[in-house]
Scaffold this motif. Structure first.
Motif, PDB file in Angstrom:
ATOM      1  N   ILE A 183       0.121   5.796  -8.506  1.00 16.72           N
ATOM      2  CA  ILE A 183      -0.840   4.872  -7.904  1.00 16.72           C
ATOM      3  C   ILE A 183      -0.078   3.854  -7.052  1.00 16.72           C
ATOM      4  O   ILE A 183       1.054   3.481  -7.382  1.00 16.72           O
ATOM      5  CB  ILE A 183      -1.681   4.163  -8.998  1.00 16.72           C
ATOM      6  N   ALA A 205       0.832  -1.214   0.000  1.00 16.00           N
ATOM      7  CA  ALA A 205       0.000   0.000   0.000  1.00 16.00           C
ATOM      8  C   ALA A 205       0.862   1.257   0.000  1.00 16.00           C
ATOM      9  O   ALA A 205       0.403   2.338  -0.436  1.00 16.00           O
ATOM     10  CB  ALA A 205      -0.919  -0.009   1.214  1.00 16.00           C
ATOM     11  N   LYS A 264      -5.040  -4.744  -8.067  1.00 18.98           N
ATOM     12  CA  LYS A 264      -6.453  -5.118  -7.948  1.00 18.98           C
ATOM     13  C   LYS A 264      -7.061  -5.379  -9.325  1.00 18.98           C
ATOM     14  O   LYS A 264      -8.086  -6.032  -9.438  1.00 18.98           O
ATOM     15  CB  LYS A 264      -7.247  -4.026  -7.227  1.00 18.98           C
ATOM     16  N   GLU A 282      -3.098  -0.918  -5.089  1.00 16.18           N
ATOM     17  CA  GLU A 282      -4.280  -0.523  -5.868  1.00 16.18           C
ATOM     18  C   GLU A 282      -4.177  -1.018  -7.307  1.00 16.18           C
ATOM     19  O   GLU A 282      -5.173  -1.421  -7.917  1.00 16.18           O
ATOM     20  CB  GLU A 282      -4.429   1.003  -5.843  1.00 16.18           C
TER      21      GLU A 282
END
Length: 363
Positions: free
Chosen positions: A249, A223, A256, A253
């Motif tokens: 980013i 993260a 995903k 994320e």
């Protein structure tokens, strides 16, 4: 007293005698340490009188003597296969979620006896029944596995709450929490329970805590890792068939996206620690399905509120006004221990549960 044998039993015995002459026997070590040999295909199923059973024992002995490989063998056991009475259907409803009988306290059932079919189903129930029998001897509370904790919990809850009119097999489709009940996270779900009941030693617990910590640390690290737009990054995304990025980013994320995986960004993720593949897989799976997992966890939280509302096992539901006749009959049969279990009984409607909730709030 003279033993009476019916015609059907006589016929069954005759067929056994005839078929035994054509049986193919398989010799294999049963217990290597003791030298005992189990002869496969040698047992017979019979419901005739004891006199005829002993006759079959004699035939088995003759077969052993006829086999040149067993000329010097000592026959230590006779073989008889029995057909167990199955406690399925409505009878299984007379069992607690600990697999203890309601009418015979201290007696626990598992496997075919409870109406299931399959080795895994029997082994799972046997484990739970054995644990709870031991806990009862120790004077401790039984181990009850919630549906959200495991397929074992789902299996047992289905049996004791709904019953079964045919051999029950455990299928993933029977669980409403399939995203939570993954193979890779089974240790995260069940090891703490095993530790609590005394089945997980210090060494195994230390290994578990290390793995759990590594998974959480890796998820937090991913993260924090930021991927910036670049030709190299967008080439990877384009080749994977997904949209390019135009702003920074986090790697968590980014993965995903169903087309992407951590392996694709190995060269860009320079601070990646050397972790076991199982740790990386679980961390990545948790991240990829994070939205769905959170949704299921919220459903679990709602269900736990229902499970936290206990019901008196001695409660007579016919005394509660507003319940339908079918619900009264089913509730008095099952005697659910919680409001959550009551809500899963076939024939008990949401309206009946509302009546129970009002009854509990007025107590």
């Amino acid at each position: 007293m003279r033993v009476k044998v019916g015609f059907v039993n006589l016929l069954a015995t005759f067929l056994n005698l005839v078929l035994t002459a054509f049986i193919l026997l398989f010799m294999g070590y049963h217990l290597i340490v003791t030298g005992t040999v189990l002869i496969g295909g040698f047992t017979v199923t019979i419901t005739a009188s004891w006199k005829l059973k002993w006759l079959l024992y004699d035939i088995q002995s003759k077969f052993v003597e006829m086999n040149k490989d067993s000329l010097y063998a000592d026959k230590v056991r006779k073989f008889l296969e029995t057909e167990p009475k199955i406690k399925g259907g409505d009878q299984i409803l007379d069992t607690f979620e600990s697999l203890e009988f309601k009418n015979v306290r201290g007696l626990y059932g598992a496997g075919q006896f409870n109406g299931t079919s399959g080795y895994e189903e029997a082994g799972a129930q046997g484990l739970v029944a054995g644990i709870n029998a031991s806990l009862k001897i120790l004077g401790r509370e039984p181990m009850i596995l919630p549906r959200s904790s495991s397929y074992i919990g789902t299996l047992i809850d289905d049996l004791v709450t709904k019953g079964t009119n045919e051999p029950y097999r455990m299928m993933t489709s029977r669980s409403e929490y399939r995203l939570l009940l993954r193979q890779d996270n089974s240790d995260l779900r069940l090891t703490p329970i095993g530790r609590e009941v005394g089945l997980v030693g210090d060494a195994q617990w230390a290994h578990f805590e290390k793995r759990r910590s590594q998974i959480n640390d890796e998820k937090n690290r991913l993260a924090r890792v930021i991927i910036y737009p670049s030709d190299e990054v967008n080439k990877i995304l384009e080749e994977a068939g997904t949209t390019k990025i135009t702003a920074p980013i986090s790697l968590a994320e980014l993965i995903k996206r169903p087309q992407l995986s951590l392996e694709m960004f190995e060269n860009l993720d320079t601070g990646r620690p050397n972790l076991p593949k199982s740790v990386v897989f679980t961390a990545q799976t948790d991240i990829k399905y994070d939205g769905y997992v959170k949704k299921q966890l919220s459903e679990v939280a709602k269900a736990e509120k229902m499970e936290a509302r206990p019901l008196d096992p001695s409660l007579d539901y016919s005394e509660i006004k507003g319940l339908r006749i079918e619900a009264i009959q089913k509730l008095n049969k099952v005697k659910p221990l919680t409001l959550g279990q009551a809500s899963r009984i076939s024939g008990v409607s949401p309206a009946d549960i509302s009546v129970l909730m009002i009854y509990l709030s007025n107590k």
